[in-house]
Every structure is written in C-alpha cells, then in structure tokens.
Design an enzyme around this catalytic site. Structure first.
Site, PDB file in Angstrom:
ATOM      1  N   ASP A 114       6.430   6.046  -1.081  1.00  8.36           N
ATOM      2  CA  ASP A 114       5.461   6.456  -2.165  1.00  8.36           C
ATOM      3  C   ASP A 114       4.100   6.559  -1.377  1.00  8.36           C
ATOM      4  O   ASP A 114       3.331   5.198  -1.011  1.00  8.36           O
ATOM      5  CB  ASP A 114       4.886   6.462  -3.513  1.00  8.36           C
ATOM      6  CG  ASP A 114       4.190   5.597  -3.729  1.00  8.36           C
ATOM      7  OD1 ASP A 114       4.437   4.464  -3.050  1.00  8.36           O
ATOM      8  OD2 ASP A 114       3.376   5.121  -4.245  1.00  8.36           O
ATOM      9  N   SER A 115       3.402   7.618  -0.637  1.00  3.48           N
ATOM     10  CA  SER A 115       2.155   7.576   0.380  1.00  3.48           C
ATOM     11  C   SER A 115       2.115   6.966   1.343  1.00  3.48           C
ATOM     12  O   SER A 115       2.375   7.203   1.997  1.00  3.48           O
ATOM     13  CB  SER A 115       1.062   7.641  -1.120  1.00  3.48           C
ATOM     14  OG  SER A 115      -0.195   7.672  -0.452  1.00  3.48           O
ATOM     15  N   ALA A 116       0.794   6.502   1.331  1.00  2.00           N
ATOM     16  CA  ALA A 116       1.053   5.185   2.826  1.00  2.00           C
ATOM     17  C   ALA A 116       2.092   4.434   2.547  1.00  2.00           C
ATOM     18  O   ALA A 116       2.628   4.289   3.839  1.00  2.00           O
ATOM     19  CB  ALA A 116       0.034   4.170   2.203  1.00  2.00           C
TER      20      ALA A 116
END
Length: 320
Positions: free
Chosen positions: A155-157
């Site tokens: 998730d995300s980074a």
C-alpha cells in the site's frame, strides 16, 4: 458526479497523523504511525492460524519479516510491503492489513520490514523488496508451497515497491501470478513540487490538502527517499516511467477519490492495460488515502478493501 466523502471518514481525518510536514521528522512520523496502531490495541486483531517472525534476505543483509498463515494446505505466497512514505511504517503498523490479506486470500503472507530513509535512501528500499521477494519465492516450499501462485502486494509507498518488484521479477524470470497495488506511488518525477509535473495529475491539486495525505507531505516523503532528485526518473522509483510494462503479472490497482495520488495510480492502471496486462482498477469512491487501514470504522472502506482483496484472490487462485 463522484461519490461524496464518506461521512465516517470525514470525522476520522482530523485524528490522523502525518499531516504537518513543517514540523514532522522521520522519528515523529514513525512514532505517530505506531501510536495510531497502538490505539487500536483493545480491538482484537483479525485471527489467523499462525504468526511467525523470521529473517529474509535483503539488499545488504538480513531483514525482519513476519509470516501469516491460515490453514496448512498448499497455498499462494504473497510478499507484502507496508506503506508510510518509505520513511515510516513497519511490521506493527501494518499487522492488521497483513492479517486481512492472509484471511481473505488464503495466501501465506510474508510482510517485509525494508530499510527506510533517511538512514538508507534509494535504492535501499527497492533492493530490499526485490531481494526479499527473490528469497521467499526461491524457498517457496517453506511458505505456501506452490510456485505457480506467487504474488506481491503493498500500500502507498509499499505499493510503489510492489510495482517495481513486479517489474524486476519479470526481468529476472520470476513468474508472478498477481500484484496488488493499493493507492500506489507511481511517478515521483518533480518530487511533487514541480508545477508542470503536478499538472499531469489533477488530483494533486484537487486533493492537495484536507484529506489526510497531502501533496506537501508527499513532497516531504520524496525528499527523504531520494538523495538525488534525478533518481525520480528511474523506474525503480517511478514505475510509470518504465520503458515497457509488457509481460507483467495481472494487477489489482486501487485508488481513492480524495487522494493526491489518485491520478498517478489510475495512469498506471491504464498503462498496464495498454501494455496488454490484465488489470482491475478500483476507484475508491468516497474514500481517502489509507482507507485499507480504516475498515474497522468505515463500512465503505471495509467493503472496498474486501472487493480488491477478493479480486486479488481470484488471480492468485488461478495461478500461472
């Protein structure tokens, strides 16, 4: 018209951390995410059959990792990378997400604690992500046991690392069955500070602030991850800039409507599709960045995360 912001999430936003880059430090970012996870300690975590802390190979030495299992039959194996802007986040902050991933897909999930900036800048996190995946997949008999059903997720980074790892796996001849990219970072060129680059993705202006993750905080994260701004054009940082996305594993890409990263995630889904890669894109109507961690409070968030994990399960079950 897009769906309005989920009112439950609207009430939560003021309580969320990582919103003031002017005063934020790497340690305060880490502490605040840890505190957010600890605040839910009274709520029992989603139950899995076994949790084991192990070591996996990283780019420069052993890394901490945590294995989640449901059942003992042969299963898919998924390597998971936590979010937190590369700088923050760890095995504890994303424990519940890893548990839900294991429960809802039936996979053995290996959550990897990669090195973080500013202590270790790019390409450290990427090198750890790929080395750990190669290690886990190379001894898959110790995990899910089925080499036809391998996946990466984040998730995300962490979604950024999963996307880049999927490209590296293709190039190394490691065949993946699926990738789950949850509101991923896909194009860091300009470091979220360059007006021309930001204009390519309207969500960076539309959702610049007020919805938890801000454009300014993304600028802060990118500045800590990259020692040299020129590194942003490297596909290992910006997978949207890869020369070719052909031959990658089928992907589930989720975005959130009220997220500055929305449009670069959507652009990556479109680029994968244009390259002939099977893609399912979940747009996250009414949701913000980080909604996979808000399912205990928001039914809208929980349902959207469950749909994405169900699609990921389908790809993993199908195998290669």
């Amino acid at each position: 018209m897009p769906a309005p912001l989920d009112p439950v999430i609207a009430e939560i936003i003021p309580k969320l951390p990582l919103r003031d880059p002017a005063t934020m430090t790497p340690q305060s970012a880490r502490d605040s995410l840890r505190a957010l996870a600890a605040a839910r300690a009274a709520v029992p975590p989603p139950p899995v059959d076994a949790v084991q802390d192990i070591k996996v190979k990283g780019g420069a030495g052993p890394l901490d990792a945590r294995v989640y299992r449901v059942g003992s039959a042969p299963a898919p194996t998924v390597v998971f990378f936590h979010g937190g802007g590369w700088v923050a986040g760890d095995l504890e902050t994303h424990d519940r997400q890893a548990r839900n991933l294991a429960i809802e897909t039936g996979a053995v999930v290996v959550s990897v604690d990669y090195r973080r900036p500013p202590e270790t800048r790019f390409p450290g996190a990427f090198e750890d992500a790929f080395a750990a995946s190669s290690d886990v997949f190379g001894r898959v008999a110790e995990f899910g046991g089925d080499a036809r059903r391998l996946g990466v997720a984040g998730d995300s980074a962490g979604g950024n690392l999963a996307a880049a790892t999927a490209i590296a796996c293709r190039d190394a001849g490691i065949r993946l069955a699926a990738q789950l990219l949850v509101y991923p970072v896909t194009d860091v060129v300009g470091g979220y500070a360059d007006a021309r680059e930001n204009a390519r993705f309207p969500s960076r202006a539309e959702n610049a602030e007020g919805y938890f993750l801000s454009r300014a905080v993304m600028e802060w994260f990118a500045g800590h991850y990259l020692a040299d701004s020129d590194h942003a054009a490297d596909w290992r940082v910006s997978p949207l800039r890869a020369t070719s996305l052909a031959g990658l594993a089928p992907a589930i890409v989720t975005t959130a409507w009220f997220d500055p990263l929305r449009d670069e995630g959507a652009a990556y889904a479109k680029a994968l599709e244009a390259a002939g890669v099977g893609v399912s894109h979940h747009e996250g109507a009414g949701l913000i960045h980080g909604y996979f961690g808000l399912g205990d409070a928001s039914e809208v968030a929980r349902a959207e995360a469950q749909r994405a994990r169900a699609d990921f399960k389908t790809l993993l079950t199908r195998g290669i």
